[in-house]
Write a protein that holds these residues in place. Sequence first.
Motif, PDB file in Angstrom:
ATOM      1  N   ALA A  34      15.310  25.531  13.561  1.00  0.00           N
ATOM      2  CA  ALA A  34      14.448  25.663  12.420  1.00  0.00           C
ATOM      3  C   ALA A  34      13.443  24.779  12.192  1.00  0.00           C
ATOM      4  O   ALA A  34      13.699  23.635  12.166  1.00  0.00           O
ATOM      5  N   THR A  35      12.278  25.148  12.106  1.00  0.00           N
ATOM      6  CA  THR A  35      11.198  24.069  11.649  1.00  0.00           C
ATOM      7  C   THR A  35      10.967  24.027  10.227  1.00  0.00           C
ATOM      8  O   THR A  35      10.932  25.228   9.601  1.00  0.00           O
ATOM      9  N   GLU A  36      10.980  22.899   9.662  1.00  0.00           N
ATOM     10  CA  GLU A  36      10.981  22.902   8.210  1.00  0.00           C
ATOM     11  C   GLU A  36      10.115  21.535   7.925  1.00  0.00           C
ATOM     12  O   GLU A  36      10.236  20.699   8.402  1.00  0.00           O
ATOM     13  N   VAL A  37       9.346  21.600   6.885  1.00  0.00           N
ATOM     14  CA  VAL A  37       8.254  20.572   6.557  1.00  0.00           C
ATOM     15  C   VAL A  37       9.199  19.545   5.975  1.00  0.00           C
ATOM     16  O   VAL A  37       9.957  19.937   4.641  1.00  0.00           O
ATOM     17  N   VAL A  38       9.294  18.425   5.813  1.00  0.00           N
ATOM     18  CA  VAL A  38      10.147  17.525   5.428  1.00  0.00           C
ATOM     19  C   VAL A  38       9.061  16.432   4.554  1.00  0.00           C
ATOM     20  O   VAL A  38       8.540  15.909   5.227  1.00  0.00           O
ATOM     21  N   GLN A  39       9.313  16.345   3.479  1.00  0.00           N
ATOM     22  CA  GLN A  39       8.397  15.053   2.662  1.00  0.00           C
ATOM     23  C   GLN A  39       9.252  13.809   2.497  1.00  0.00           C
ATOM     24  O   GLN A  39       8.544  12.964   2.479  1.00  0.00           O
ATOM     25  N   LEU A  40      10.441  14.116   2.301  1.00  0.00           N
ATOM     26  CA  LEU A  40      11.309  12.895   2.179  1.00  0.00           C
ATOM     27  C   LEU A  40      12.879  13.150   2.776  1.00  0.00           C
ATOM     28  O   LEU A  40      13.399  14.024   2.413  1.00  0.00           O
ATOM     29  N   GLY A  41      12.900  12.336   3.924  1.00  0.00           N
ATOM     30  CA  GLY A  41      14.171  12.345   4.487  1.00  0.00           C
ATOM     31  C   GLY A  41      15.153  11.556   4.142  1.00  0.00           C
ATOM     32  O   GLY A  41      14.961  10.680   3.282  1.00  0.00           O
ATOM     33  N   PRO A  42      16.474  11.565   4.503  1.00  0.00           N
ATOM     34  CA  PRO A  42      17.479  10.877   4.183  1.00  0.00           C
ATOM     35  C   PRO A  42      17.517   9.381   4.318  1.00  0.00           C
ATOM     36  O   PRO A  42      17.705   8.573   3.500  1.00  0.00           O
ATOM     37  N   PRO A  43      16.849   8.864   5.499  1.00  0.00           N
ATOM     38  CA  PRO A  43      16.688   7.279   5.214  1.00  0.00           C
ATOM     39  C   PRO A  43      15.768   6.820   4.105  1.00  0.00           C
ATOM     40  O   PRO A  43      15.695   5.987   3.660  1.00  0.00           O
ATOM     41  N   GLU A  44      14.508   7.626   4.126  1.00  0.00           N
ATOM     42  CA  GLU A  44      13.726   7.200   3.078  1.00  0.00           C
ATOM     43  C   GLU A  44      14.066   7.205   1.823  1.00  0.00           C
ATOM     44  O   GLU A  44      13.944   6.288   1.008  1.00  0.00           O
ATOM     45  N   GLY A  67       9.924  15.794  -2.655  1.00  0.00           N
ATOM     46  CA  GLY A  67      10.625  16.561  -2.058  1.00  0.00           C
ATOM     47  C   GLY A  67      12.232  16.273  -2.130  1.00  0.00           C
ATOM     48  O   GLY A  67      12.670  15.521  -2.535  1.00  0.00           O
ATOM     49  N   LEU A  68      13.098  17.129  -1.348  1.00  0.00           N
ATOM     50  CA  LEU A  68      14.392  17.310  -1.235  1.00  0.00           C
ATOM     51  C   LEU A  68      14.978  16.631  -0.106  1.00  0.00           C
ATOM     52  O   LEU A  68      14.347  16.901   0.965  1.00  0.00           O
ATOM     53  N   VAL A  69      16.118  16.289   0.020  1.00  0.00           N
ATOM     54  CA  VAL A  69      16.770  15.848   1.296  1.00  0.00           C
ATOM     55  C   VAL A  69      17.152  17.136   1.913  1.00  0.00           C
ATOM     56  O   VAL A  69      17.392  18.474   1.428  1.00  0.00           O
ATOM     57  N   VAL A  85       0.802  -1.116   0.090  1.00  0.00           N
ATOM     58  CA  VAL A  85       0.019   0.015  -0.123  1.00  0.00           C
ATOM     59  C   VAL A  85       0.748   1.181   0.015  1.00  0.00           C
ATOM     60  O   VAL A  85       0.446   2.290   0.338  1.00  0.00           O
ATOM     61  N   ILE A  86       2.191   1.258  -0.103  1.00  0.00           N
ATOM     62  CA  ILE A  86       3.132   2.110  -0.388  1.00  0.00           C
ATOM     63  C   ILE A  86       2.979   3.105   0.852  1.00  0.00           C
ATOM     64  O   ILE A  86       2.698   4.360   0.738  1.00  0.00           O
ATOM     65  N   LEU A  87       3.060   2.641   1.930  1.00  0.00           N
ATOM     66  CA  LEU A  87       3.188   3.303   3.311  1.00  0.00           C
ATOM     67  C   LEU A  87       4.536   2.823   3.864  1.00  0.00           C
ATOM     68  O   LEU A  87       4.940   1.722   3.650  1.00  0.00           O
ATOM     69  N   ALA A  88       5.436   3.730   4.639  1.00  0.00           N
ATOM     70  CA  ALA A  88       6.474   3.676   5.004  1.00  0.00           C
ATOM     71  C   ALA A  88       6.459   3.510   6.485  1.00  0.00           C
ATOM     72  O   ALA A  88       6.997   4.245   7.274  1.00  0.00           O
ATOM     73  N   ARG A  89       5.848   2.772   7.168  1.00  0.00           N
ATOM     74  CA  ARG A  89       5.531   2.444   8.555  1.00  0.00           C
ATOM     75  C   ARG A  89       6.150   1.470   8.851  1.00  0.00           C
ATOM     76  O   ARG A  89       5.668   0.366   9.117  1.00  0.00           O
ATOM     77  N   PHE A  90       7.502   1.264   9.101  1.00  0.00           N
ATOM     78  CA  PHE A  90       8.216   0.198   9.365  1.00  0.00           C
ATOM     79  C   PHE A  90       8.697   0.223  11.017  1.00  0.00           C
ATOM     80  O   PHE A  90       9.173   0.934  11.652  1.00  0.00           O
ATOM     81  N   PRO A  91       8.176  -0.892  11.824  1.00  0.00           N
ATOM     82  CA  PRO A  91       8.332  -1.084  13.181  1.00  0.00           C
ATOM     83  C   PRO A  91       9.952  -0.981  13.564  1.00  0.00           C
ATOM     84  O   PRO A  91      10.641  -1.572  12.657  1.00  0.00           O
ATOM     85  N   ARG A  92      10.110  -0.686  14.756  1.00  0.00           N
ATOM     86  CA  ARG A  92      11.467  -0.394  15.030  1.00  0.00           C
ATOM     87  C   ARG A  92      12.169  -1.712  15.361  1.00  0.00           C
ATOM     88  O   ARG A  92      13.300  -2.180  15.326  1.00  0.00           O
ATOM     89  N   SER A  93      11.376  -2.784  16.181  1.00  0.00           N
ATOM     90  CA  SER A  93      11.999  -3.801  16.966  1.00  0.00           C
ATOM     91  C   SER A  93      12.238  -5.157  16.221  1.00  0.00           C
ATOM     92  O   SER A  93      12.548  -6.037  16.548  1.00  0.00           O
ATOM     93  N   LEU A  94      12.129  -5.244  14.787  1.00  0.00           N
ATOM     94  CA  LEU A  94      12.328  -6.278  14.121  1.00  0.00           C
ATOM     95  C   LEU A  94      13.880  -6.710  14.213  1.00  0.00           C
ATOM     96  O   LEU A  94      14.214  -7.544  14.456  1.00  0.00           O
ATOM     97  N   TYR A 119      25.937  11.835   8.624  1.00  0.00           N
ATOM     98  CA  TYR A 119      27.187  11.611   7.545  1.00  0.00           C
ATOM     99  C   TYR A 119      27.082  10.421   6.601  1.00  0.00           C
ATOM    100  O   TYR A 119      27.271  10.554   5.382  1.00  0.00           O
ATOM    101  N   HIS A 120      27.047   9.018   7.192  1.00  0.00           N
ATOM    102  CA  HIS A 120      27.163   8.075   6.551  1.00  0.00           C
ATOM    103  C   HIS A 120      25.999   7.729   5.672  1.00  0.00           C
ATOM    104  O   HIS A 120      25.915   7.096   4.556  1.00  0.00           O
ATOM    105  N   ILE A 121      24.716   8.041   6.066  1.00  0.00           N
ATOM    106  CA  ILE A 121      23.510   8.053   5.261  1.00  0.00           C
ATOM    107  C   ILE A 121      23.610   8.886   4.306  1.00  0.00           C
ATOM    108  O   ILE A 121      22.962   8.281   3.000  1.00  0.00           O
TER     109      ILE A 121
END
Length: 1409
Positions: free
Chosen positions: A903-913, A888-890, A767-776, A1004-1006
């Motif tokens: 600084a508050t900024e709307v992020v649509q696509l973050g570096p991990p995604e 969006g942009l990194v 369903v193209i959703l990026a809700r990945f649980p943390r504890s896997l 930095y590594h991401i």
Amino acid sequence: ILEKKRLKQPLSKKTKKSHIANEVEENDSIFVKLLKISGIILKTGENQNQLAVDQIAFQKKLFQTLRRHPSYPKIIEEFVSGLESYIEDEDSFRNCLLPCERLQDEEASMGASYSKSLIKLLLGIDILQVRLKANKNSDEINVPRLIVSQLKWLDRVVDGKDLTAKIMQLISIAPENLQHDIITSLPEILGDSQHTDVGKELSDLLIENTSLTVPILDVLSSLRLDPNFLLKVRQLVMDKLSSIRLEDLPVIIKFILHSITAMDALEVISELREKLDLQHCVLPSRLQASQVKLKSKGRASSSGNQESSDQSCIILLFDVIKSAIRYEKTISEAWIKAIENTASVSEHKVFDLVMLFIIYSTNTQTKKYIERVLRNKIRSGCIQEQLLQSTFSVHYLVLKDMCSSILSLAQSLLHSLDQSIISFGSLLYKYAFKFFDTYCQQEVVGALVTHICSGNEAEVDTALDVLLELVVLNPSAMMMNAVFVKGILDYLDNISPQQIRKLFYVLSTLAFSKQNEASSHIQDDMHLVIRKQLSSTVFKYKLIGIIGAVTMAGIMAADRTESCSLTQERANLSNEQCTQVTSLLQLVHSCSEQSPQASALYYDEFANLIQQEKLDPKALECVGHTICNDFQDAFVVDSCVVPEGDFPFPVKALYGLEEYNTQDGIAINLLPLLFSQDFAKDGGPVTPQESGQKLVSPLCLAPYFRLLRLCVERQHNGNLEEIDGLLDCPIFLTDLEPGEKLESMSAKERAFMCSLLFLTLNWFREVILARFPRSLHQALTPLYYIPPLGNFDVETLDITPHTVTAISAKIRKKGKIERKQKADGSKTSSSDTISEEKNSECDPTPSHRGQLNKEFTGKEEKTSLLLHNYHAFFRELDIEVFSILHCGLVTKFILDTEMHTEATEVVQLGPPELLFLLEDLSQKLESMLTPPIARRVPFFKNKGSRNIGFSHLQQRSAQEIVHCVFQLMTPMCNHLENIHNYFQCLAAENHGVVDGPGMKVQEYHIMSSCYQRLLQIFHGLFAWSGFSQPENQNLLYSALHVLSSRLKQGEHSQPLEELLSQSFHYLQNFHQSIPSFQCALYLIRLLMVILEKSTASTQNKEKIASLARQFLCRVWPSGDKEKSSISNDQLHALLCIYLEHTDSILKAIEEIAGVGVPELINSPKDVSSSTFPTLTRHTFVVFFRVMMAELEKTVKKIEPGTAADSQQIHEEKLLYWNMAVRDFSILINLIKVFDSHPVLHVCLKYGRLFVEAFLKQCMPLLDFSFRKHREDVLSLLETFQLDTRLLHHLCGHSKIHQDTRLTQHVPLLKKTLELLVCRVKAMLTLNNCREAFWLGNLKNRDLQGEEIKSQNSQESTADESEDDMSSQASKSKATEQDSVSKKKKDQNKIKKQHQTCVNFVYIMFISIF
């Protein structure tokens, strides 16, 4: 004497002397009487003269009658006059030229088995030969040709010189057609002594009259002439080659090839190849236009047609060439060499390929040589598909006779490991089937079937792809060979799922094509195979049945909307097919419902069929309603009713995107279904929810939803309103972050939790959703756990993840793992954590992976458990998903000192995604556009699961994938520029140091991994081999325009070179912000790919060398203290690029070895070179290996000197060799400091190769340079002597340490060194300095120069001499005399001493002079 007698007017039939048929000539002339007495009866009319006696007896009797006649020699004049009077009548003259009729009672007489004519019998008599005359007159037959034929193969010629003179006079005055007949008859008339004179006169006539070129050259080829004379004539003909008609070409080529010698073969063939192809070997436009017409008529040609005549001339031309190369090995070798020496792509012609095919089919000894030449040409891009297609379309009649050889060549090419060579072999099969006849087509299909059943994965894929093209290209011809393709159904065990799809697509197309009504036997066989495989309980065979059935259903129910609207009959047939398709799909569903994996595979295959938009709307409507209802019954429940049961965890409705306050909400019933399935396996009680309803495996949730989504999307033109409730509904799960409860869980509960996590992840991926649980990651670490499959087109269900753990023994004994606590105690979102873990394999160094995957504290070991090892257990993302890159942009979060957002900024696509998407896209491009090297797989073994996770992708063509990625070029450039700016700002904040103390390591590594993936994607895209095809040129222009427009806005109609130049500069600008060595290597490779497509690449080539040097001289962020952050393979690749692109390799090697290495030697242990920071003690062996290899490769390219070269060329080459030997000396002496095994191995291997190159390339130069440049030559030899002495010491070192890996190189090296001694002696002898050469024995020493003691070496230690190859050549005469006496003393000592080691001794005297 043969003279020409002209008649003023030919005799008419009315004026001719009438004869009564079958009457004997009655005449009182002496001519008739003497013939009758001798045994010939002259006939009148059209009757042949009769010979009553043997031919020899007649000639003997007539000769004796004439000699014994009282009026001899006057009787001869009367006899000849009677002959002249007799032949004035046409019938009588004709009878005299025709063979005589043998009487019945004379058939058994001894003599020739054939009868000569009267004229020829008379010419065989010496006293008559010189007096006979003949006149020219013909009506129905060619009388002049009959006259000339009387002179052929005479038993004896009285005056050959006079006969030759008269014939040449006759040629000069005869009409052109008679000239042609006389000239072509000369070899049968003339004796060997007249060949030279006639050849000279014919060569003069060749210059005067070009219309006689063909008969003259035909005769010259048959005469015994001086080679120098033939050379002049050949050059004259070569100059006229451009003006010769096509029909005359075969004879001319025959003469040229006949006159070739071994010395000038290559030169002549090279010139002939160039002129012949440009002028004659491309068919005229009228012939090319007629080929389509000829092929449509079965390639039948009508007589008298000009095109047919031209084809015959070309076939005859190649027959002449084929005959020449069959019997002259020199010609075939020279032709191959001429083609091999052609370097430019534009210089390769159609004629070259035809000649390679002809030589390959004619000369079996050169097959391996031709294959090697073809492979090299294909790799370099000189021979491309367009050239091969033109070859077959123009010369298919010539190539048709070589069908078996062409197929043999194609089979050999398909065994290659290079994808470009494999593709070329497949094209041979394709064009052979397209242009050849039915028999050849059958051979092509048989060869392809053999490849498919071979077990080699690359061969199977290629052969199936060719069959797919042939089915589309010529279905009727393929239908005639369908029985061969059908036989593959017996060999399905060793075919991968993707190959099964291709095979059933081919068979289904042949079986259900409208053009092939008589194909019911194929349909019956396919139904039998499918039913048999579906009924199997083994998943491997059930997979074959499912894929085959769905593929066949897709062909049966193909979308024929246009054809169905034409006639009502077609519409009724479509309804019937719809029923058949529905029945077939129901059969598959019923046979697979007992196996969750089989059901999931069926749903995926059916979904792919719908996604390709090949299913008829009626067939889709029949099954669409059932799909929706079945999914709802199986997986959807009311969200307001929480399931009840004996569940191990509390059930909650989680991850809903909207608030459900009403009572009509829905939810996905995941946890209860999974619990029911696991409980059912253990024989536990059944929950209330599953009583009264059919049990459905949760493994089918994601595949079934994909099928439902695509079905609704196709039926409603992309509108998903009917299922929009499923896109945001919650799922019945439990708390997926158990925290400390995890340690108290049993192994079964942990396995249940992990299965629930994987199923949830795969649902969200669909369903193209990026809700990945943390504890896997936390749950997987202490548990050997196999998750549920996410991809089902696998040959076996026994797939395990490739986990890599390094847990200490103490921890394993305790069975307890402590979690690493964060220093700040902050809680990271589940999305970020899983994204980091999922994409951590992109990190450039092992240390970086350790940073992102540490799970232990203090002295506990690191655990490297990466989710990319679980690739087969996650659902595949469709290529359309990457449109998210447009969102969006990194961005970078700016935090204050208290870790609050400044600084508050709307992020649509973050570096991990972003990293998650780029990594998946990179893997997809690597799978589709960069095929791996073909690997040999045994026939009875499985192929593995290399393609798991790309089944949806592989059902699309490479062109579709490239087109989709080009739509993402602009957003990817935006991301690339923003990452570039990120590292620029980071360097500015840390005063030029990107990895300063304030740097966030994880971020930095991401970002660095994102940078690397973007460059990797661009490189894979532009390195695609499909750009060489004309139909894909527009895609290349579009991609280059996107890159160039980022630098400079230009017009859309810019030339290719301008686009390439601007794209190169745009990408080059990113070198300043490159964060890692891996990114630097990908950037260099990307620039090289852009550069390869440009014709003017000299300046950019220097820029690549400069850029590579900058990267080698840059200090890169380091990893662990024990390990370098630079991989040896990557360093090797970048160093090779630098040395290959620099303008002076020798200077570059001298700089590294003479500047960088001494800095390394003088620095502390853990410090690198200041000039080349990438040069450390760990990477020295990489630098040493590359420098030695490139040095040897460079000197091999130097042409050996010849006496014909100018003095300036000799000086330049001598200077170059001085530099090369100096570099070699510097490198060799480094083994005294760096004496590890890899360094010594490189020294032994490339040291021998360098000495061999010195022998072949440099020693001929020294032969001609010794006298004029004596001091330079001696200096060069003295330096090289010291190097060879060190190599000898290295051989002793290898033996004393008994290292077999080193000693295996010693024999060949020793042999080469001995040859060098003898070759230097030959050079000194050539220059009259034989006395300057003296020879001694070398002591066995180690690398430090210490003597190695042997058995008898203690007897004499003071007077040993080492071989001084040139130490005395430049001294005075007195010094030379001393050296001679010293040589004698040393030779006497050698005779007395017995050495146990193998030293330099005389083996043979080697001289090339």
